[in-house]
Enzyme design. Sequence first.
Site, mmCIF file in Angstrom:
data_model
loop_
_atom_site.group_PDB
_atom_site.id
_atom_site.type_symbol
_atom_site.label_atom_id
_atom_site.label_comp_id
_atom_site.label_asym_id
_atom_site.label_seq_id
_atom_site.Cartn_x
_atom_site.Cartn_y
_atom_site.Cartn_z
ATOM 1 N N PRO A 81 4.584 1.537 2.333
ATOM 2 C CA PRO A 81 5.147 0.740 1.247
ATOM 3 C C PRO A 81 4.121 0.415 0.158
ATOM 4 C CG PRO A 81 5.808 -0.138 3.381
ATOM 5 C CD PRO A 81 4.765 0.909 3.654
ATOM 6 N N ASP A 82 4.640 0.228 -1.056
ATOM 7 C CA ASP A 82 3.836 -0.173 -2.214
ATOM 8 C C ASP A 82 2.746 0.837 -2.549
ATOM 9 O OD1 ASP A 82 5.300 -2.590 -2.425
ATOM 10 O OD2 ASP A 82 4.039 -3.480 -0.864
ATOM 11 N N ARG A 83 2.961 2.081 -2.156
ATOM 12 C CA ARG A 83 2.028 3.177 -2.415
ATOM 13 C C ARG A 83 0.664 2.961 -1.759
ATOM 14 N NH1 ARG A 83 6.522 4.678 -3.408
ATOM 15 N NH2 ARG A 83 7.166 5.824 -5.260
ATOM 16 N N LEU A 84 0.613 2.129 -0.737
ATOM 17 C CA LEU A 84 -0.618 1.915 0.029
ATOM 18 C C LEU A 84 -0.585 2.817 1.261
ATOM 19 C CD1 LEU A 84 -0.931 -1.972 -0.276
ATOM 20 C CD2 LEU A 84 -2.140 -0.193 -1.579
#
Length: 231
Positions: free
Chosen positions: A205-208
């Site tokens: 998630p959240d490009r992490l």
Amino acid sequence: MLCLECHTRYRGPVDSEALAALRREYGIGTLREQDAAGAPHLQFALWLDDAVRASLPEPNAMVVSTTDLDGQPSSRSVLLKGFDETGFIFYTNLGSRKGRELAANPRCSLLFPWYTLHRQVIVIGAATKLDRDADEEYFATRPHGSQIGAWASEQSTVIAGRDWLDKRAAELAEQWPEGTAVPLPEFWGGFLVRPETVEFWQGRPDRLHDRLRYKRDNQNPEGWSIERLSP
């Protein structure tokens, strides 16, 4: 056109707002150091098995990227035909663009894009030509039509049209009909890509995202060390 995954109406190549909306959140898996296998081929086997069990289309498809002597890159999809602790195997026409480029510069990369699982694997290494016995053994397992196709296609060359290709294939099929042994073309064979690094990418998630990269390490009993990359 409708993007089925994000249910966003895409109205064309100039619609930048619609393009920006073509995104989805990743979050169906994690990749932690303590869960990673000791060697990349073992971790790859686990993920490939997941891709097969998930019924992904062409789970053994990979993008092979090569460069010419001027540094111009080129990429194409091929099928993985074997792997073990030594590397990853594929077959091709040796006179094709990738065949010529690998002969001149064996440095290459492989990309396995398993989008549905929010995963990709990136292999960086160098390709070496398989010996003729290995080529013969694999070629004999190919369907008759694929064997004829290997002879018919002067891969990556310009041809007069589809009719020319179909006529050539028909002539070769007449020369070697179904049930007869088709010889291995001199211009066809396999490559083994010996990895120097193998990166396993898991969408989060959240490009992490989770990114673990195996690097060759002669000081490590497994022969590899693992490092985490920033997403």
